[in-house]
Design a protein around this motif. Structure first.
Motif, mmCIF file in Angstrom:
data_model
loop_
_atom_site.group_PDB
_atom_site.id
_atom_site.type_symbol
_atom_site.label_atom_id
_atom_site.label_comp_id
_atom_site.label_asym_id
_atom_site.label_seq_id
_atom_site.Cartn_x
_atom_site.Cartn_y
_atom_site.Cartn_z
ATOM 1 N N LYS A 2 1.018 -1.622 -0.093
ATOM 2 C CA LYS A 2 -0.100 -0.042 -0.111
ATOM 3 C C LYS A 2 1.139 1.544 -0.210
ATOM 4 C CE LYS A 2 -3.739 -2.683 2.784
ATOM 5 N NZ LYS A 2 -4.569 -2.190 3.537
ATOM 6 N N GLN A 3 0.116 1.960 -0.501
ATOM 7 C CA GLN A 3 0.505 3.646 -0.462
ATOM 8 C C GLN A 3 1.838 4.335 1.080
ATOM 9 O OE1 GLN A 3 -1.528 6.626 -2.097
ATOM 10 N NE2 GLN A 3 -2.224 6.027 -4.483
ATOM 11 N N SER A 4 0.842 3.703 2.441
ATOM 12 C CA SER A 4 1.417 4.260 3.694
ATOM 13 C C SER A 4 2.315 3.159 3.988
ATOM 14 C CB SER A 4 0.058 3.797 4.459
ATOM 15 O OG SER A 4 -0.672 2.968 4.286
ATOM 16 N N GLN A 5 2.535 2.113 3.656
ATOM 17 C CA GLN A 5 3.545 1.052 3.199
ATOM 18 C C GLN A 5 4.486 1.406 2.980
ATOM 19 O OE1 GLN A 5 0.831 -2.460 2.615
ATOM 20 N NE2 GLN A 5 0.930 -2.787 4.845
ATOM 21 N N LEU A 6 4.520 1.817 1.807
ATOM 22 C CA LEU A 6 5.971 2.050 1.177
ATOM 23 C C LEU A 6 6.289 3.635 1.289
ATOM 24 C CD1 LEU A 6 7.454 1.225 -1.530
ATOM 25 C CD2 LEU A 6 5.940 3.745 -2.548
ATOM 26 N N LEU A 48 10.618 -6.405 11.678
ATOM 27 C CA LEU A 48 9.237 -6.739 12.895
ATOM 28 C C LEU A 48 8.650 -5.607 12.853
ATOM 29 C CD1 LEU A 48 11.376 -9.373 15.144
ATOM 30 C CD2 LEU A 48 9.323 -9.817 13.876
ATOM 31 N N ASN A 49 9.624 -4.387 13.232
ATOM 32 C CA ASN A 49 8.465 -3.220 13.835
ATOM 33 C C ASN A 49 7.545 -2.905 12.445
ATOM 34 O OD1 ASN A 49 9.654 -3.015 16.239
ATOM 35 N ND2 ASN A 49 11.488 -1.332 16.060
ATOM 36 N N PHE A 50 8.540 -3.076 10.952
ATOM 37 C CA PHE A 50 7.418 -2.773 9.478
ATOM 38 C C PHE A 50 6.565 -3.273 9.900
ATOM 39 C CE2 PHE A 50 7.667 -3.317 5.264
ATOM 40 C CZ PHE A 50 6.451 -2.115 4.873
ATOM 41 N N LEU A 51 6.600 -4.890 9.653
ATOM 42 C CA LEU A 51 5.375 -5.674 9.796
ATOM 43 C C LEU A 51 4.967 -5.329 10.762
ATOM 44 C CD1 LEU A 51 7.506 -9.064 8.431
ATOM 45 C CD2 LEU A 51 5.670 -7.115 6.829
ATOM 46 N N TRP A 55 4.158 -8.391 19.590
ATOM 47 C CA TRP A 55 4.919 -8.951 20.643
ATOM 48 C C TRP A 55 5.507 -10.039 20.981
ATOM 49 C CZ3 TRP A 55 4.783 -11.547 25.624
ATOM 50 C CH2 TRP A 55 3.340 -10.853 26.299
ATOM 51 N N PHE A 56 4.530 -11.187 21.555
ATOM 52 C CA PHE A 56 4.617 -11.966 21.617
ATOM 53 C C PHE A 56 5.201 -13.447 20.734
ATOM 54 C CE2 PHE A 56 0.188 -11.901 20.337
ATOM 55 C CZ PHE A 56 -0.134 -12.444 19.157
ATOM 56 N N ILE A 57 5.208 -12.923 19.634
ATOM 57 C CA ILE A 57 5.975 -12.883 18.065
ATOM 58 C C ILE A 57 7.122 -12.803 18.629
ATOM 59 C CG2 ILE A 57 6.322 -13.289 15.647
ATOM 60 C CD1 ILE A 57 2.926 -13.747 15.702
#
Length: 731
Positions: A2-6, A48-51, A55-57
């Motif tokens: 998505k645009q916001s994800q990019l 992991l922060n981006f995805l 926290w339990f993962i």
């Protein structure tokens, strides 16, 4: 994507490049190696922060990577099970060191572990700065300062790093500004706008940096501070400052010294030790010399032959071994308290000669030539003394032997000022035994009147006494000042005492195997302390130097055989009993050696070592629970607010709930601009969520606040609108 994800992905990439500039110099300016493990960990954390992994993962994944990285770096040829056990021991022992603020002795494994945790926190903060606050200027400025300081004061060259940081930083600031502008104006077609924004921005930044890099530069206005600092250090070195380390000449004590980090030897031993070399018995007023050796008995000891030299109270302790490998060798033996025997590790025959007057072991070849051993193993029983027996000593037994002994070890120069005697008598007036008197003098040096200093240390003039100057004039010095002063003060009380030289325990470097710890002893650990003679116990060490711990254990056995009776007419007064308990606690606190962190160190350390698994589990549960609540706060706080306001049905609650909604929208990212009206802000919120709920709710709020319409049904009608908006802030 998505645009916001990019756009978020681009921000994370630029943030990673800034963190990388912090890691790259470490391999050059420190002893840190294997930097790629830390780089990969930062990449994993940011991914992991981006995805937005829960926290339990993310936590188990990061913890597993840290474990694997530490295993790859430090395990060597050890198996996984043995190394895991060593890791647990390292964390347990070093955690105790952290609680005691002994930062310099932390092992490399534990420091790497802490560094991983630091990077874990930094990546979380970077996520907070980039995606929530959308402000990273402070971190950018800190990065510039970090590199410029390293470039100035270390061998690291930041010439190219500064160029990279400027390009990355200005691009990052520009992208963040675009993100804030895009969200504020609710613009469409983010891909096209981002391209038209980022490409000119990048070109402008690169062009400006290129022009600045290639342009001719004027000479610096300020001189380089490094040569100035080096010249000052050189002038100090040329001004008569000594270098610390073991030396033979102690006739003139005093004066400053500089540190020497050269390693003298590496010790593998189960326990931390004070490493004894020799003693001196004649105080001259300026320093120490050894008395005549003509009548001193000399004994030749074969390698492996058991010969007890110092303590007589350690027969019940198990026999232990200490293996010493020398980088700088001497023709004498360095030994722990409780020495039994020494075994040569190198080829060739020879023997050890014991000089009882110096209490020193010299090494010789078979041809009676001095020999400098590179490695040897010492067997010993850890010294333990009876507090009851120590407190029973008030004087020496009679006899000609003890008369000569008393004269030798209470010798003082006739020029010693009388006020030294007076001070010693004043400090010990309340005590009737040698042990408590020695402890009183030892404790005196721990008061705020005295300071440990290695640079601003005076040298006595021709008409000054070394001890008198320290006690009454400067009250500032290092181990020689403290130890010499205590010996002299004890001798004024006719208590036999002598001056001891050797090394402090050294720097703990981790576990060498399952049973032994590894200590690195450098010239900086050269040290002196005090020994006091007790007829039933032998020579007992004391440590007056501020910042050091007593190297021996004193067992509190005074009440072990006593029985209590309610009908007894003789009882210990409460004040006296309290005083004895305080003294016992004080002695137990100081009874462990140098940097030994064992069960007997302190009450907290003992409790921690005994219940560390339970403490670790409880702390982990608390931290995990608190972190989970903090990380998921945007999920449970809105639900808590819904429950809180659902049960209230008055207009005051509506006003409070509306203001709470504004705060939630602000933390969600929909910030109300300065001077922006509520209606205009409501339309921005409705455009973002695609509803009209905020406008309707705002209209009702304005009627209540500004129109004075106080209907009891206002909140009841508005509750559903408010709840819908609160739920939209759950992420």
């Amino acid at each position: 994507m998505k645009q916001s994800q990019l756009l978020s992905f681009l921000l994370y990439v630029l943030g990673f490049m800034l963190i990388l500039e912090w890691l790259l110099p470490l391999e050059q300016i420190t002893q840190t190696s294997e930097i790629h493990y830390f780089v990969v960990f930062v990449l994993l954390s940011l991914l992991l922060n981006f995805l937005q992994a829960p926290w339990f993962i993310s936590w188990p994944l990061k913890a597993a990577f840290i474990f694997c990285a530490l295993f790859a770096i430090f395990s060597g040829e050890m198996g996984l099970g043995a190394w895991t056990s060593q890791l647990v021991d390292e964390i347990r022992i070093n955690t105790v060191m952290v609680f005691k603020s002994v930062w310099l002795d932390l092992s490399p494994l534990y420091r790497s572990f802490l560094f991983f945790l630091l990077l874990w926190q930094i990546t979380y903060l970077l996520r907070y700065w980039l995606t929530i606050k959308r402000k990273v200027f402070v971190f950018y400025v800190m990065t510039i300062l970090y590199v410029t300081l390293l470039d100035t004061f270390t061998e690291y060259s930041g010439r190219h790093a500064i160029v990279r940081i400027v390009i990355i930083g200005f691009t990052l600031l520009g992208v963040l500004f675009f993100k804030r502008l895009y969200e504020k104006e609710q613009m469409e077609d983010q891909f096209s706008l981002l391209g038209r924004w980022i490409i000119p921005l990048f070109l402008v930044v690169c062009t400006g940096v290129g022009i600045g890099y290639l342009s001719p530069k004027a000479a610096p206005i300020w001189p380089d501070p490094v040569p100035f600092l080096e010249s000052k250090a050189e002038s100090i070195r040329n001004g008569g400052v000594s270098k610390i380390g073991y030396g033979m000449d102690d006739t003139q004590l005093g004066g400053p010294f500089i540190h020497d980090d050269r390693v003298v030897f590496i010790a593998r031993t189960p326990t931390s030790q004070y490493w004894k070399i020799e003693t001196k018995d004649v105080y001259t007023g300026k320093g120490w010399v050894a008395s005549s050796q003509a009548s001193a008995p000399i004994a030749d000891i074969q390698y492996g032959e058991v010969r007890r030299l110092d303590t007589v109270s350690s027969s019940n302790n198990p026999i232990q071994e200490a293996t010493l490998d020398f980088e700088i060798s001497y023709p004498h033996i360095v030994r722990p308290y409780g020495f039994l025997s020494v075994e040569k590790q190198t080829e060739g025959n020879g023997f050890v000669r014991y000089d009882s007057r110096l209490d020193k072991l010299h090494t010789f070849t078979e041809q009676h030539h001095e020999e400098r051993l590179k490695s040897y193993t010492i067997t010993y029983r850890e010294a333990v003394f009876s507090k009851k027996a120590l407190r029973q000593t008030q004087n020496l037994p009679g006899g000609a032997d003890y008369t000569d002994f008393q004269e030798q070890y209470t010798q003082l120069p006739e020029t010693l000022p009388r006020r030294v005697h007076t001070l010693a008598e004043k400090l010990t007036a309340e005590h009737d035994n040698w042990y408590d008197k020695a402890r009183a003098i030892e404790a005196y040096f721990q008061t705020g009147e005295f300071s440990y200093d290695q640079t601003n240390v005076a040298v006595p003039a021709n008409d000054e006494d070394y001890v008198d100057q320290f006690l009454f004039d400067t009250q500032r010095g290092y181990c020689d000042n403290f130890s010499t002063s205590m010996v002299v003060m004890l001798r004024t009380l006719d208590i036999p005492a002598r001056w001891v030289k050797g090394y402090a325990p050294g720097n703990y470097k981790g576990m060498s195997d399952a049973d032994n710890r590894l200590y690195e002893i450098t010239n900086n650990e050269a040290h002196s302390w005090v020994e006091v003679f007790f007829p039933e116990q032998g020579w007992v060490p004391f440590e007056p130097t501020k910042g050091f711990n007593n190297p021996i254990e004193v067992v509190n056995d005074e009440h072990s055989n006593s029985t209590s009776s309610s009908s007894s007419d003789e009882s210990v007064p409460e004040s006296e009993e309290t005083e004895q308990e305080e003294q016992a606690a004080e002695i137990d606190e100081n009874s462990s050696s140098g940097n030994e962190f064992t069960l007997r160190e302190s009450g907290f350390a003992e409790f921690f070592m005994k219940y560390w698994r339970t403490i670790a589990l409880v702390l982990f549960s608390i931290i995990a629970g608190a972190s989970g609540l903090f990380i998921s706060r945007n999920r449970w706080i809105p639900r808590l607010l819904i429950w809180k306001y659902k049960i209230n049905k008055n207009d005051t609650t509506f006003a409070e709930a509306y203001e709470t909604l504004l705060k939630r929208l602000d933390s969600f990212g929909l910030k109300k601009g300065p001077g922006q009206t509520l209606r205009n802000y409501a339309s921005v919120v409705d455009d973002h969520f695609g509803t009209t709920d905020m406008s309707q709710l705002t209209e009702r709020y304005e009627k209540l606040i500004y129109g004075g319409e106080e209907t009891h049904t206002n909140w009841e009608y508005s509750k559903e609108l408010w709840e819908n908006l609160i739920k939209k802030t759950i992420n």
